[in-house]
Design a protein around this motif. Sequence first.
Motif, PDB file in Angstrom:
ATOM      1  N   ARG A   1       0.825  -1.216   0.000  1.00  0.00           N
ATOM      2  CA  ARG A   1       0.000   0.000   0.000  1.00  0.00           C
ATOM      3  C   ARG A   1       0.859   1.266   0.000  1.00  0.00           C
ATOM      4  O   ARG A   1       0.334   2.371   0.045  1.00  0.00           O
ATOM      5  CB  ARG A   1      -0.919  -0.005   1.222  1.00  0.00           C
ATOM      6  N   LEU A   2       2.193   1.103  -0.041  1.00  0.00           N
ATOM      7  CA  LEU A   2       3.101   2.252   0.035  1.00  0.00           C
ATOM      8  C   LEU A   2       3.844   2.448  -1.277  1.00  0.00           C
ATOM      9  O   LEU A   2       4.184   1.483  -1.955  1.00  0.00           O
ATOM     10  CB  LEU A   2       4.132   2.031   1.154  1.00  0.00           C
ATOM     11  N   ASN A   3       4.130   3.724  -1.602  1.00  0.00           N
ATOM     12  CA  ASN A   3       4.985   3.975  -2.754  1.00  0.00           C
ATOM     13  C   ASN A   3       6.442   3.793  -2.325  1.00  0.00           C
ATOM     14  O   ASN A   3       6.732   3.543  -1.148  1.00  0.00           O
ATOM     15  CB  ASN A   3       4.723   5.356  -3.365  1.00  0.00           C
ATOM     16  N   LEU A   4       7.386   3.921  -3.252  1.00  0.00           N
ATOM     17  CA  LEU A   4       8.791   3.650  -2.942  1.00  0.00           C
ATOM     18  C   LEU A   4       9.327   4.506  -1.804  1.00  0.00           C
ATOM     19  O   LEU A   4      10.010   4.018  -0.903  1.00  0.00           O
ATOM     20  CB  LEU A   4       9.650   3.847  -4.198  1.00  0.00           C
ATOM     21  N   TRP A   5       9.034   5.807  -1.812  1.00  0.00           N
ATOM     22  CA  TRP A   5       9.577   6.689  -0.775  1.00  0.00           C
ATOM     23  C   TRP A   5       8.909   6.448   0.574  1.00  0.00           C
ATOM     24  O   TRP A   5       9.536   6.593   1.614  1.00  0.00           O
ATOM     25  CB  TRP A   5       9.495   8.151  -1.200  1.00  0.00           C
ATOM     26  N   GLN A   6       7.644   6.067   0.558  1.00  0.00           N
ATOM     27  CA  GLN A   6       6.985   5.719   1.819  1.00  0.00           C
ATOM     28  C   GLN A   6       7.590   4.439   2.403  1.00  0.00           C
ATOM     29  O   GLN A   6       7.751   4.331   3.618  1.00  0.00           O
ATOM     30  CB  GLN A   6       5.478   5.554   1.604  1.00  0.00           C
ATOM     31  N   LYS A   7       7.971   3.486   1.527  1.00  0.00           N
ATOM     32  CA  LYS A   7       8.643   2.269   2.001  1.00  0.00           C
ATOM     33  C   LYS A   7       9.989   2.622   2.628  1.00  0.00           C
ATOM     34  O   LYS A   7      10.366   2.063   3.659  1.00  0.00           O
ATOM     35  CB  LYS A   7       8.846   1.283   0.853  1.00  0.00           C
ATOM     36  N   THR A   8      10.723   3.536   2.007  1.00  0.00           N
ATOM     37  CA  THR A   8      12.002   3.988   2.563  1.00  0.00           C
ATOM     38  C   THR A   8      11.786   4.619   3.927  1.00  0.00           C
ATOM     39  O   THR A   8      12.513   4.331   4.880  1.00  0.00           O
ATOM     40  CB  THR A   8      12.676   4.998   1.605  1.00  0.00           C
ATOM     41  N   SER A   9      10.774   5.461   4.037  1.00  0.00           N
ATOM     42  CA  SER A   9      10.451   6.082   5.324  1.00  0.00           C
ATOM     43  C   SER A   9      10.081   5.031   6.358  1.00  0.00           C
ATOM     44  O   SER A   9      10.481   5.118   7.522  1.00  0.00           O
ATOM     45  CB  SER A   9       9.299   7.074   5.167  1.00  0.00           C
ATOM     46  N   LYS A  10       9.333   4.035   5.943  1.00  0.00           N
ATOM     47  CA  LYS A  10       8.941   2.971   6.860  1.00  0.00           C
ATOM     48  C   LYS A  10      10.174   2.231   7.379  1.00  0.00           C
ATOM     49  O   LYS A  10      10.264   1.923   8.574  1.00  0.00           O
ATOM     50  CB  LYS A  10       7.991   1.983   6.169  1.00  0.00           C
ATOM     51  N   MET A  11      11.140   1.958   6.502  1.00  0.00           N
ATOM     52  CA  MET A  11      12.366   1.270   6.930  1.00  0.00           C
ATOM     53  C   MET A  11      13.073   2.057   8.035  1.00  0.00           C
ATOM     54  O   MET A  11      13.495   1.491   9.038  1.00  0.00           O
ATOM     55  CB  MET A  11      13.306   1.077   5.741  1.00  0.00           C
ATOM     56  N   ILE A  12      13.180   3.350   7.857  1.00  0.00           N
ATOM     57  CA  ILE A  12      13.853   4.192   8.845  1.00  0.00           C
ATOM     58  C   ILE A  12      13.032   4.253  10.138  1.00  0.00           C
ATOM     59  O   ILE A  12      13.576   4.211  11.238  1.00  0.00           O
ATOM     60  CB  ILE A  12      14.121   5.600   8.278  1.00  0.00           C
ATOM     61  N   GLN A  13      11.717   4.326  10.021  1.00  0.00           N
ATOM     62  CA  GLN A  13      10.868   4.347  11.217  1.00  0.00           C
ATOM     63  C   GLN A  13      11.009   3.051  12.012  1.00  0.00           C
ATOM     64  O   GLN A  13      11.014   3.068  13.245  1.00  0.00           O
ATOM     65  CB  GLN A  13       9.409   4.582  10.815  1.00  0.00           C
TER      66      GLN A  13
END
Length: 194
Positions: A172-184
Amino acid sequence: MAIKSVHLDIVSDQTTEAFIACLKRFFSRRGKSQIIFSDNGKNFVSANSELKRLILIVTKHDDCLSNFRSEEGIQWKFLPPRVPNFSGLWEAGVKSFKFHFKRVVGVSKSKLTYEEFYTILHQIEGILNSRPLTLLSSDMNDLEVLTRGHFLIGRPITAIAEPNFTNVENNRLNLWQKTSKMIQVIWKSSKTII
């Protein structure tokens, strides 16, 4: 007591030229180093020779520049061959990076673009440099801590506020949201580890 911080960067290969470019980026961001410690990797030894050659070219016919070089020159110290325990300090930083990176990228088996990888690399650097050193106040209600970031930029290292993606499925996430999720995920887990 010296404060130790982490600086991470990417090189495209292990050549002398790539290392010198990386060293220039480091100096641009952190200031020039007076002493550099490294292992005896061929690229480091070659880079040291190349820097000495460049300094000689620049200072050969100018006394003022020659004096500057002697005052501001970079001293390169190589560790003894086959003594990996001498590099324990920076190897600990590499180990910490790998731990966090593998937890979020290895689990998702994501293929990252250069920009995504570079972003995650620097955000992990920020996380590692945000580890608490000591409390800033003796007031029990003041929980602000002194971090390595205070010594690097004069204040805590903070990230851009974003929505919490940790409980959202990756599809449900775009590429940059996935990157943000990894950091979170790293921030969330580092609070319990650090």
